[in-house]
Design a protein around this motif. Structure first.
Motif, mmCIF file in Angstrom:
data_model
loop_
_atom_site.group_PDB
_atom_site.id
_atom_site.type_symbol
_atom_site.label_atom_id
_atom_site.label_comp_id
_atom_site.label_asym_id
_atom_site.label_seq_id
_atom_site.Cartn_x
_atom_site.Cartn_y
_atom_site.Cartn_z
ATOM 1 N N VAL A 119 11.343 -8.367 -49.546
ATOM 2 C CA VAL A 119 11.179 -7.017 -50.099
ATOM 3 C C VAL A 119 11.421 -5.975 -49.011
ATOM 4 O O VAL A 119 12.151 -5.004 -49.213
ATOM 5 C CB VAL A 119 9.763 -6.843 -50.708
ATOM 6 C CG1 VAL A 119 9.485 -5.391 -51.047
ATOM 7 C CG2 VAL A 119 9.610 -7.720 -51.945
ATOM 8 N N ILE A 120 10.818 -6.170 -47.840
ATOM 9 C CA ILE A 120 10.942 -5.202 -46.751
ATOM 10 C C ILE A 120 12.388 -5.100 -46.274
ATOM 11 O O ILE A 120 12.904 -4.012 -46.065
ATOM 12 C CB ILE A 120 10.021 -5.581 -45.577
ATOM 13 C CG1 ILE A 120 8.557 -5.421 -45.991
ATOM 14 C CG2 ILE A 120 10.318 -4.745 -44.340
ATOM 15 C CD1 ILE A 120 7.565 -5.999 -45.003
ATOM 16 N N ARG A 150 10.918 1.216 -42.785
ATOM 17 C CA ARG A 150 12.304 0.764 -42.669
ATOM 18 C C ARG A 150 13.272 1.835 -43.173
ATOM 19 O O ARG A 150 14.280 2.135 -42.536
ATOM 20 C CB ARG A 150 12.471 -0.526 -43.463
ATOM 21 C CG ARG A 150 13.837 -1.156 -43.376
ATOM 22 C CD ARG A 150 13.794 -2.530 -44.071
ATOM 23 N NE ARG A 150 14.990 -3.257 -43.835
ATOM 24 C CZ ARG A 150 15.996 -3.325 -44.711
ATOM 25 N NH1 ARG A 150 15.909 -2.712 -45.866
ATOM 26 N NH2 ARG A 150 17.073 -4.016 -44.428
ATOM 27 N N TYR A 151 12.966 2.430 -44.330
ATOM 28 C CA TYR A 151 13.807 3.508 -44.857
ATOM 29 C C TYR A 151 13.821 4.700 -43.914
ATOM 30 O O TYR A 151 14.857 5.329 -43.704
ATOM 31 C CB TYR A 151 13.334 3.953 -46.247
ATOM 32 C CG TYR A 151 13.690 2.989 -47.345
ATOM 33 C CD1 TYR A 151 15.016 2.648 -47.590
ATOM 34 C CD2 TYR A 151 12.714 2.420 -48.142
ATOM 35 C CE1 TYR A 151 15.360 1.755 -48.594
ATOM 36 C CE2 TYR A 151 13.041 1.524 -49.154
ATOM 37 C CZ TYR A 151 14.360 1.201 -49.371
ATOM 38 O OH TYR A 151 14.689 0.323 -50.359
ATOM 39 N N SER A 158 8.153 -1.117 -45.685
ATOM 40 C CA SER A 158 9.392 -0.731 -46.373
ATOM 41 C C SER A 158 9.656 0.757 -46.202
ATOM 42 O O SER A 158 10.798 1.173 -45.967
ATOM 43 C CB SER A 158 9.309 -1.073 -47.860
ATOM 44 O OG SER A 158 9.270 -2.452 -48.053
ATOM 45 N N LYS A 191 15.078 -5.981 -47.883
ATOM 46 C CA LYS A 191 16.031 -5.815 -48.992
ATOM 47 C C LYS A 191 17.037 -6.965 -49.023
ATOM 48 O O LYS A 191 18.243 -6.768 -49.079
ATOM 49 C CB LYS A 191 16.764 -4.467 -48.916
ATOM 50 C CG LYS A 191 15.864 -3.289 -49.139
ATOM 51 C CD LYS A 191 15.349 -3.288 -50.540
ATOM 52 C CE LYS A 191 14.455 -2.095 -50.797
ATOM 53 N NZ LYS A 191 13.513 -2.358 -51.864
ATOM 54 N N THR A 203 3.169 -4.368 -46.979
ATOM 55 C CA THR A 203 4.578 -4.595 -47.296
ATOM 56 C C THR A 203 5.243 -3.281 -47.694
ATOM 57 O O THR A 203 6.337 -2.951 -47.228
ATOM 58 C CB THR A 203 4.714 -5.625 -48.445
ATOM 59 O OG1 THR A 203 4.104 -6.842 -48.045
ATOM 60 C CG2 THR A 203 6.161 -5.872 -48.801
ATOM 61 N N TRP A 204 4.574 -2.530 -48.534
ATOM 62 C CA TRP A 204 5.102 -1.244 -48.989
ATOM 63 C C TRP A 204 5.251 -0.276 -47.819
ATOM 64 O O TRP A 204 6.280 0.372 -47.679
ATOM 65 C CB TRP A 204 4.173 -0.676 -50.064
ATOM 66 C CG TRP A 204 4.575 0.665 -50.582
ATOM 67 C CD1 TRP A 204 5.591 0.950 -51.446
ATOM 68 C CD2 TRP A 204 3.952 1.911 -50.271
ATOM 69 N NE1 TRP A 204 5.634 2.309 -51.693
ATOM 70 C CE2 TRP A 204 4.629 2.915 -50.982
ATOM 71 C CE3 TRP A 204 2.878 2.277 -49.473
ATOM 72 C CZ2 TRP A 204 4.289 4.258 -50.911
ATOM 73 C CZ3 TRP A 204 2.521 3.610 -49.400
ATOM 74 C CH2 TRP A 204 3.225 4.582 -50.113
#
Length: 184
Positions: free
Chosen positions: A150-151, A77-78, A74, A153, A70-71
């Protein structure tokens, strides 16, 4: 602790081979996820490469509040959002169309074996980006709604609503294509 978090911890402690394990474990899934942000598969590969480069050079802290996967998604994604923001400022020359097509065919052969799954993948490309993302994260990468929130947002409720609308839109497109299914 999941294997990705364990490998990342070992990498931070100086074990360079554990980074290779991370790339081998998460490369394909992350690259496929990033195709939702990219204009081509080769661009998605570049985004995945940039994501892993950030891990390698910046060594950001993984807090363990979520799974490592998951982290990592993310972070990807950023990376994609930053890339898109820069791309808007500087228009690049288009990538050779034949290169783009051959890359897409390679990924389909490696990751989408059946004709039905190939049709599903091609149909998903017609969906809006948020719909593609939520369907991909939940059904292809098996993230929970909480992890997907979470991913992406978003709140869990937004993810549930987005997932409901995305499934409906995908169902309509698949029916247009003549796809027969038991349950979506």
């Amino acid at each position: 602790m999941d294997s990705g978090a364990n490998s990342y911890r070992r990498f931070l402690e100086g074990d360079r081979n554990s980074f290779t394990e991370l790339v081998a474990e998460y490369w394909d899934g992350l690259t496929l996820y990033l195709t939702g942000f990219a204009e081509s598969f080769s661009e998605a590969e570049e985004l995945a490469e940039e994501t892993f480069l950030k891990l390698y050079t910046d060594k950001p802290k993984f807090s363990g509040k979520s799974t490592f996967k998951t982290w990592l998604f993310s972070v990807g994604r950023y990376t994609a959002y930053n890339y898109i923001r820069k791309r808007r400022k500087i228009q690049q020359a288009p990538i050779d169309e034949f290169y783009h097509i051959s890359d897409r065919e390679d990924i389909e052969k490696n990751h989408i074996q059946s004709d039905d799954r190939r049709l599903l993948h091609r149909t998903m490309e017609k969906l809006p980006p948020d719909y593609r993302q939520v369907l991909y994260l939940v059904y292809f990468e098996n993230f929970s709604n909480t992890e997907t929130a979470v991913i992406m947002k978003k709140s869990e409720r937004q993810v549930r609503n987005l997932l409901y609308r995305a499934k409906g839109a995908l169902k309509k497109l698949l029916e247009k294509e003549g796809f027969e299914y038991e349950e979506l």
